[in-house]
Design a protein around this motif. Structure first.
Motif, PDB file in Angstrom:
ATOM      1  N   LEU A  37      28.604 133.568  59.561  1.00  0.00           N
ATOM      2  CA  LEU A  37      28.443 134.965  59.150  1.00  0.00           C
ATOM      3  C   LEU A  37      27.364 135.642  59.990  1.00  0.00           C
ATOM      4  O   LEU A  37      26.267 135.105  60.152  1.00  0.00           O
ATOM      5  N   TYR A  38      27.694 136.838  60.509  1.00  0.00           N
ATOM      6  CA  TYR A  38      26.734 137.633  61.267  1.00  0.00           C
ATOM      7  C   TYR A  38      26.617 139.012  60.639  1.00  0.00           C
ATOM      8  O   TYR A  38      27.551 139.482  59.970  1.00  0.00           O
ATOM      9  N   ARG A  47      26.428 145.220  56.950  1.00  0.00           N
ATOM     10  CA  ARG A  47      27.535 145.331  57.904  1.00  0.00           C
ATOM     11  C   ARG A  47      27.727 143.953  58.526  1.00  0.00           C
ATOM     12  O   ARG A  47      26.824 143.449  59.201  1.00  0.00           O
ATOM     13  N   VAL A  48      28.883 143.358  58.304  1.00  0.00           N
ATOM     14  CA  VAL A  48      29.061 141.948  58.650  1.00  0.00           C
ATOM     15  C   VAL A  48      30.288 141.714  59.527  1.00  0.00           C
ATOM     16  O   VAL A  48      31.151 142.572  59.679  1.00  0.00           O
ATOM     17  N   ASN A  49      30.324 140.502  60.066  1.00  0.00           N
ATOM     18  CA  ASN A  49      31.492 140.002  60.780  1.00  0.00           C
ATOM     19  C   ASN A  49      31.425 138.467  60.740  1.00  0.00           C
ATOM     20  O   ASN A  49      30.377 137.899  60.421  1.00  0.00           O
ATOM     21  N   SER A 105      28.292 125.756  55.180  1.00  0.00           N
ATOM     22  CA  SER A 105      27.497 126.833  55.783  1.00  0.00           C
ATOM     23  C   SER A 105      28.352 127.867  56.503  1.00  0.00           C
ATOM     24  O   SER A 105      27.817 128.742  57.179  1.00  0.00           O
ATOM     25  N   ILE A 106      29.681 127.763  56.370  1.00  0.00           N
ATOM     26  CA  ILE A 106      30.572 128.715  57.023  1.00  0.00           C
ATOM     27  C   ILE A 106      31.392 129.445  55.962  1.00  0.00           C
ATOM     28  O   ILE A 106      31.289 129.158  54.769  1.00  0.00           O
ATOM     29  N   PHE A 107      32.226 130.399  56.416  1.00  0.00           N
ATOM     30  CA  PHE A 107      32.954 131.228  55.462  1.00  0.00           C
ATOM     31  C   PHE A 107      34.439 131.243  55.774  1.00  0.00           C
ATOM     32  O   PHE A 107      34.855 131.264  56.934  1.00  0.00           O
ATOM     33  N   GLY A 108      35.225 131.223  54.699  1.00  0.00           N
ATOM     34  CA  GLY A 108      36.671 131.287  54.840  1.00  0.00           C
ATOM     35  C   GLY A 108      37.259 132.256  53.834  1.00  0.00           C
ATOM     36  O   GLY A 108      36.668 132.519  52.775  1.00  0.00           O
ATOM     37  N   LYS A 152      21.057 145.381  65.811  1.00  0.00           N
ATOM     38  CA  LYS A 152      21.090 144.127  66.549  1.00  0.00           C
ATOM     39  C   LYS A 152      21.851 143.079  65.736  1.00  0.00           C
ATOM     40  O   LYS A 152      21.738 143.032  64.513  1.00  0.00           O
ATOM     41  N   ILE A 153      22.616 142.269  66.438  1.00  0.00           N
ATOM     42  CA  ILE A 153      23.424 141.252  65.763  1.00  0.00           C
ATOM     43  C   ILE A 153      22.549 140.056  65.397  1.00  0.00           C
ATOM     44  O   ILE A 153      21.848 139.501  66.243  1.00  0.00           O
ATOM     45  N   ARG A 154      22.616 139.672  64.126  1.00  0.00           N
ATOM     46  CA  ARG A 154      21.837 138.542  63.635  1.00  0.00           C
ATOM     47  C   ARG A 154      22.752 137.562  62.911  1.00  0.00           C
ATOM     48  O   ARG A 154      23.699 137.964  62.237  1.00  0.00           O
ATOM     49  N   ARG A 155      22.445 136.273  63.055  1.00  0.00           N
ATOM     50  CA  ARG A 155      23.157 135.270  62.266  1.00  0.00           C
ATOM     51  C   ARG A 155      22.528 135.210  60.889  1.00  0.00           C
ATOM     52  O   ARG A 155      21.303 135.141  60.762  1.00  0.00           O
TER      53      ARG A 155
END
Length: 215
Positions: free
Chosen positions: A65-66, A55-57, A97-100, A73-76
């Motif tokens: 990405l979390y 389950r992501v956001n 290291s990020i998402f688009g 609990k929210i995790r990176r």
């Protein structure tokens, strides 16, 4: 109407000229600091054809990405071994290291859009309210109310574009992209750069560059 009053009142004061130009642009805003209002089920693609689900956001602060762990609990996420994330019918590709979001593709090349909070506008809006209050809140009452109403719609957003060319991440900027243009298209690319209707900030414009990359 309040927006119009706001623009007209600030236009009379050169101190606020940059803000006027800024507010004349139509901004997209988000009520949340993440892309989705709730964490969503996703397929997380890994090297060698492996995948898992989570389950992501995605953070609008920096594109990170979390995920929710087993205790909600929210995790990176640790993204070294993640290639892409699929949410419903949308693919998010890792750029560094990020998402688009993948918004166009041709052959093995991708155009990716990273959406984040426009911190320059966000900070300026808060500074402008504080400044107007210090200069006489009652005099700027309508302007303050209009700006507060605008800010209540959420965080101002901006899009940052990248190409992923056969796995290589290339920022959508002229000085970076021109190094990747096929030799036979160098002249055509230079001509395109002189087209005043073409923009580095427009997805449809950027899609035209696919034809200039090596096959």
């Amino acid at each position: 109407m309040k927006r119009l009053i706001f623009l007209l009142s600030l236009f009379a004061y050169s101190f606020f000229a940059p803000l006027c130009a800024q507010q004349l642009q139509e901004l997209r805003r988000s009520k949340y600091p993440v892309i989705y209002p709730e964490f969503k089920e996703a397929r997380v693609n890994q090297p060698f054809g492996r995948h898992t689900t989570a389950r992501v956001n995605f953070s609008l602060d920096d594109g990170a990405l979390y995920f929710l762990d087993d205790n909600d609990k929210i995790r990176r996420a640790y993204v070294k071994n993640i290639i892409s994330v699929e949410v419903d019918s949308t693919t998010f590709l890792k750029v560094d290291s990020i998402f688009g979001q993948v918004i166009a593709t041709r052959d093995y090349n991708y155009l990716v859009r990273v959406t984040v909070v426009d911190k320059q506008i966000y900070g300026q809006e808060n500074i402008d309210i504080a400044t107007m209050m210090s200069m006489g809140g009652l005099f700027f009452k309508e302007s303050i109310l209009a700006l507060e109403e605008e800010m209540a719609q959420g965080y101002p957003l901006k899009d940052v574009y990248y190409f992923v060319l056969r796995g290589k991440v290339v920022p959508a900027r002229e000085n970076a992209v021109k190094k990747c243009i096929a030799p036979e298209y160098k002249t055509a690319f230079k001509t395109l750069m002189g087209d005043r209707w073409w923009s580095w900030h427009d997805a449809k414009s950027l899609e035209k560059l696919f034809m200039y990359f090596p096959k």
